[in-house]
Design an enzyme around this catalytic site. Structure first.
Site, PDB file in Angstrom:
ATOM      1  N   CYS A  80       0.843  -1.186   0.000  1.00 23.46           N
ATOM      2  CA  CYS A  80       0.000   0.000   0.000  1.00 23.46           C
ATOM      3  C   CYS A  80       0.884   1.244   0.000  1.00 23.46           C
ATOM      4  CB  CYS A  80      -0.951   0.089   1.180  1.00 23.46           C
ATOM      5  SG  CYS A  80      -2.083  -1.285   1.290  1.00 23.46           S
ATOM      6  N   ARG A 135       4.159  -0.722  -4.657  1.00 21.38           N
ATOM      7  CA  ARG A 135       3.807  -1.191  -3.315  1.00 21.38           C
ATOM      8  C   ARG A 135       2.466  -1.916  -3.276  1.00 21.38           C
ATOM      9  NH1 ARG A 135       6.846   1.632   0.590  1.00 21.38           N
ATOM     10  NH2 ARG A 135       5.352   1.013   2.158  1.00 21.38           N
ATOM     11  N   TRP A 160      -2.791  -2.790  -1.629  1.00 18.10           N
ATOM     12  CA  TRP A 160      -2.496  -4.214  -1.728  1.00 18.10           C
ATOM     13  C   TRP A 160      -3.422  -4.854  -0.697  1.00 18.10           C
ATOM     14  CZ3 TRP A 160      -0.641  -8.241   1.384  1.00 18.10           C
ATOM     15  CH2 TRP A 160      -0.205  -9.378   0.691  1.00 18.10           C
ATOM     16  N   ASN A 164      -2.116   2.419   5.629  1.00 16.65           N
ATOM     17  CA  ASN A 164      -1.221   1.350   5.217  1.00 16.65           C
ATOM     18  C   ASN A 164      -0.898   0.548   6.471  1.00 16.65           C
ATOM     19  OD1 ASN A 164       0.736  -0.213   4.105  1.00 16.65           O
ATOM     20  ND2 ASN A 164       2.222   1.424   3.781  1.00 16.65           N
ATOM     21  N   GLY A 165      -1.045  -0.777   6.421  1.00 21.97           N
ATOM     22  CA  GLY A 165      -0.778  -1.599   7.605  1.00 21.97           C
ATOM     23  C   GLY A 165      -1.996  -2.446   7.934  1.00 21.97           C
ATOM     24  N   GLU A 209      16.984 -18.906  -5.660  1.00 25.24           N
ATOM     25  CA  GLU A 209      16.672 -17.556  -6.115  1.00 25.24           C
ATOM     26  C   GLU A 209      16.200 -17.570  -7.578  1.00 25.24           C
ATOM     27  OE1 GLU A 209      15.967 -14.858  -4.927  1.00 25.24           O
ATOM     28  OE2 GLU A 209      16.348 -13.359  -6.472  1.00 25.24           O
ATOM     29  N   LYS A 228      12.567 -16.228  -8.867  1.00 29.22           N
ATOM     30  CA  LYS A 228      12.421 -15.192  -9.915  1.00 29.22           C
ATOM     31  C   LYS A 228      11.440 -15.664 -10.974  1.00 29.22           C
ATOM     32  CE  LYS A 228      13.514 -12.500  -8.474  1.00 29.22           C
ATOM     33  NZ  LYS A 228      14.114 -12.261  -7.221  1.00 29.22           N
ATOM     34  N   GLU A 240       7.674 -15.875  -9.599  1.00 28.87           N
ATOM     35  CA  GLU A 240       6.949 -14.652  -9.249  1.00 28.87           C
ATOM     36  C   GLU A 240       6.580 -13.798 -10.450  1.00 28.87           C
ATOM     37  OE1 GLU A 240       8.866 -12.022  -6.433  1.00 28.87           O
ATOM     38  OE2 GLU A 240      10.816 -12.401  -7.294  1.00 28.87           O
ATOM     39  N   HIS A 298      16.263 -37.966  -3.867  1.00 25.00           N
ATOM     40  CA  HIS A 298      15.434 -38.389  -2.732  1.00 25.00           C
ATOM     41  C   HIS A 298      13.965 -38.026  -2.926  1.00 25.00           C
ATOM     42  CE1 HIS A 298      19.017 -39.527  -0.584  1.00 25.00           C
ATOM     43  NE2 HIS A 298      19.553 -38.354  -0.881  1.00 25.00           N
ATOM     44  N   LYS A 345       5.992  -4.761  -3.610  1.00 22.06           N
ATOM     45  CA  LYS A 345       7.435  -4.667  -3.407  1.00 22.06           C
ATOM     46  C   LYS A 345       7.806  -4.715  -1.928  1.00 22.06           C
ATOM     47  CE  LYS A 345      11.623  -3.902  -4.865  1.00 22.06           C
ATOM     48  NZ  LYS A 345      12.244  -5.073  -5.486  1.00 22.06           N
TER      49      LYS A 345
HETATM   50  O1  M6R Z   1      12.444  -5.660   1.174  1.00 27.13           O
HETATM   51  P1  M6R Z   1      12.832  -7.053   1.567  1.00 27.13           P
HETATM   52  O2  M6R Z   1      14.150  -7.458   1.025  1.00 27.13           O
HETATM   53  O3  M6R Z   1      12.743  -7.285   3.045  1.00 27.13           O
HETATM   54  O4  M6R Z   1      11.738  -7.980   0.890  1.00 27.13           O
HETATM   55  C1  M6R Z   1      11.718  -9.357   1.105  1.00 27.13           C
HETATM   56  C2  M6R Z   1      10.843 -10.061   0.112  1.00 27.13           C
HETATM   57  O5  M6R Z   1       9.527  -9.593   0.197  1.00 27.13           O
HETATM   58  C3  M6R Z   1      11.345  -9.857  -1.323  1.00 27.13           C
HETATM   59  O6  M6R Z   1      12.663 -10.265  -1.471  1.00 27.13           O
HETATM   60  C4  M6R Z   1      10.453 -10.649  -2.314  1.00 27.13           C
HETATM   61  O7  M6R Z   1      10.614 -12.011  -2.134  1.00 27.13           O
HETATM   62  C5  M6R Z   1      10.772 -10.214  -3.743  1.00 27.13           C
HETATM   63  N1  M6R Z   1       9.566 -10.085  -4.487  1.00 27.13           N
HETATM   64  C6  M6R Z   1      11.669 -11.162  -4.441  1.00 27.13           C
HETATM   65  O8  M6R Z   1      11.883 -10.831  -5.765  1.00 27.13           O
END
Ligand code: M6R
Length: 614
Positions: free
Chosen positions: A2, A27, A75, A101-102, A487, A491, A494, A510, A609
């Site tokens: 948000c 956000r 969000w 926000n929150g 990672e 990527k 998402e 396994h 984000k």
């Molecule tokens: O701002 P942060 O690094 O604490 O965020 C953590 C995760 O929310 C963030 O890395 C998320 O997994 C990303 N979308 C990954 O690309």
């Protein structure tokens, strides 16, 4: 998670709010809305489901003249994305408009009590409870808006950043925060308000970061006023914003994500500047130098983080255990906060977060501090909550990351963890001067090597077309390449919504090996390192089951290259630096597969984000 924007002053309020919402759209982008107060004191609220552009369409024929306004991009947490649940929310008598926000944790109890007092609710949100509560207190106590806000905030549990407008108060915004970021820009006879500084940067460089438990009063023609929840005036610390507009634009790239992938040679250089010195002989990290005794005497390190930052943390474990001989545990912040952590006062907790605002990581820090541990932060956003909550730390200095999928922040985090491990390893006498120099020299070459890896861009784009059909992917790696595999898989899933799993390559036999068939490609990260011969076997096991293989290998590889269907060669570097190199083709592969599938890579569905809710 948000985004909030606010403005009071003589400029075009609506334009500032909309531009600001676009900047904050990373956000959250489920719905958006604005509340505009006319100079005559009338409140107009416009909201629309979906992105900010939908709101703009909706507002085309509306009355947009205003002297103050607040806006929000959402969000969804409480209630589905809809026009009704979009912010701003009105109070019952229509005199107050509020954005939030929150999350208000005790909203249910408060809502039931308000309903008993005759309140009717139009949305399913926790936010509407807050605005109704403020109104109820204001009417019952016959008090000012500020007093009602303060009283209401003393009753709520949870996290919030809020901004409130009151009918007939056309030149005033009241705002407050607890565990959700809020920054105020100070102009001449005007105030800007936002969840982060990006909507403010083109108007003023003078900013005030609102602290937890503070209420801000912004009135045109008066100085900023900050009050605590106990009604005591708080000190105002004005900071200078270190941000430029060009950092917030795409700079000719079709997406922020691609721009950020291509920025990595420079961002890595910015990250090591002044830290890897004397031609690589010395590593200087102020956060470590200022706390030498703590690092010398640490018995254990616990890393807490979420998402991509957690993957960087896992690499941190490999780096620190190898270079410092300290046991390291890596925990998801969301688990750590509830798994009754056992901490000692000679533990160091390292919290990693790009945004510096992730709610779970912030809470983990608070718990660690309560247990007496020394907490070290690794963040990107200067002035964000995590650097302020931690005892010491290091910024990764990669500039604003706007694409929701983290790329340059990941390599920045891994680079900082590498330097930290080297620094501490040297301090504890585990790493020799010679070894530091050997790795240090290679670190200085990394930005140029990353540039070279980026030359694979066209090859990867072509390769992506072959694999866009896939419904599932396996990412495999060993040693330092295992967190890199995790990672890579994150990527892909998402931004392309393809199911992808990262696994330690040897663990595959396994269980996950059962998944392999001609339809399930495996991406195998196998640079030349001490586990190379071992992973060759794993590659053969995949091939023997008819799986197709994309392999990321070191230049000159002549074993895996013969087995894999497609090979991407990257420069050779010392083993501990391989993730900085091998993660780049994985970022590009995900990007192009998502593009081929027509996905919005910068704003993938359901994500945001900065995750400032639990
Ligand atoms: O701002 P942060 O690094 O604490 O965020 C953590 C995760 O929310 C963030 O890395 C998320 O997994 C990303 N979308 C990954 O690309």
């Amino acid at each position: 998670m948000c985004g909030i924007v606010g403005y009071v002053g003589d400029r075009n309020v609506y334009d500032i709010l909309i531009k600001g919402l676009h900047r904050l759209e990373y956000r959250g982008y489920d719905s958006a809305g604005v509340a505009l107060e006319t100079p005559e004191g009338k409140l107009n609220i416009y909201k629309a489901r979906g992105k900010v552009s939908n709101l703009e369409d909706f507002c085309k024929d509306k009355d947009l003249h205003a002297s103050a306004g607040i806006a929000h991009t959402r969000w969804a947490t409480h209630g589905e994305p809809s026009d009704n649940n979009a912010h701003p929310h009105y109070s019952q008598d229509g005199r107050l408009a509020l954005v939030h926000n929150g999350t208000i944790e005790n909203y249910k109890v408060l809502k039931d009590a308000l309903i008993e007092h005759g309140c009717e609710f139009k949305s399913e949100t926790d936010t509407e409870v807050l605005v109704q509560l403020i109104e109820y207190i204001k009417i019952t106590n016959k008090c000012s808006l500020i007093d009602a806000v303060r009283e209401a905030l003393n009753q709520v549990q949870g996290a919030y950043a809020i901004a409130v407008l009151e009918k007939d108060h056309p030149h005033e915004i009241i705002a407050a925060r607890k565990s959700s970021p809020l920054v105020i820009g100070i102009g001449k006879d005007e105030f800007f308000l936002a969840s982060d500084a990006t909507p403010i940067v083109e108007y003023t460089k003078e900013v005030v970061y609102v602290k937890d438990g503070e209420i801000a009063v912004m009135r045109k023609g008066e100085g900023l006023k900050l009050l605590t929840l106990d009604n005591v005036e708080a000190q105002i610390d004005v900071a200078e914003l270190q941000l430029s507009i060009s950092q917030l634009e795409k700079g000719g790239y079709p997406h922020f994500m691609l721009k950020e992938i291509f920025q990595q040679p420079e961002t890595l250089l910015d990250c090591i500047r002044g830290r890897v010195v004397d031609g690589g002989k010395t590593i200087k990290l102020n956060g470590v130098e200022d706390n030498q005794e703590v690092f010398k005497n640490a018995r254990r390190i616990i890393i807490v983080a979420c998402g991509t930052s957690w993957h960087a943390g896992l690499l941190g474990k490999y780096l620190i255990q190898e270079m410092c001989n300290i046991p390291v545990e890596v925990e998801y912040a969301s688990e750590f906060r509830y798994n009754h952590p056992v901490l000692f006062d000679d533990d160091i907790v390292i919290a990693i977060s790009q945004s510096g605002e992730t709610a779970d990581t912030l809470e983990a820090i608070k718990i660690a501090k309560r247990h007496g541990a020394f907490v070290y932060g690794i963040s990107n956003v200067v002035g964000s909550s995590i650097p302020r909550e931690t005892d010491s730390g290091t910024y990764i200095h990669v500039g604003p990351e706007i694409g929701v999928a983290s790329t340059k922040a990941f390599t920045g985090q891994v680079m900082v963890l590498t330097m930290l491990a080297m620094c501490v390893g040297r301090l504890r006498g585990v790493l020799s001067e010679e070894k530091v120099e050997e790795i240090g020299k290679c670190i200085l070459e990394v930005p140029e090597l990353v540039k070279k890896v980026l030359e694979l861009n066209k090859d990867i784009e072509r390769l992506s077309a072959i694999y866009t059909y896939a419904k599932n992917f396996l990412y495999l790696g060993r040693g330092y390449s295992y967190p890199t595999a995790l990672e890579g898989a994150l990527k892909l899933k998402e931004i392309s919504y393809i199911h992808a799993e990262g696994y330690p390559a040897a663990e595959m036999k396994h269980g996950p090996i059962a998944l392999i068939d001609a339809e399930m490609p495996s991406v195998i990260i196998a640079p030349y390192d001490h586990l190379y011969e071992k992973i060759v076997n794993n590659v053969q096991q995949v091939k023997a089951r008819g799986g197709s293989i994309i392999a990321i290998v070191s230049e000159g590889d002549n074993e895996i290259s013969k087995i894999a269907d497609h090979v991407l060669e990257v420069p050779r570097v010392p083993e501990c630096l391989t993730p900085l190199i091998t993660s780049i083709p994985l970022q590009l592969l995900s990007y192009y597969i998502a593009i081929n599938k027509g996905k919005d890579v910068d704003m993938p569905r359901n994500l945001a984000k900065s995750v400032t809710v639990e």
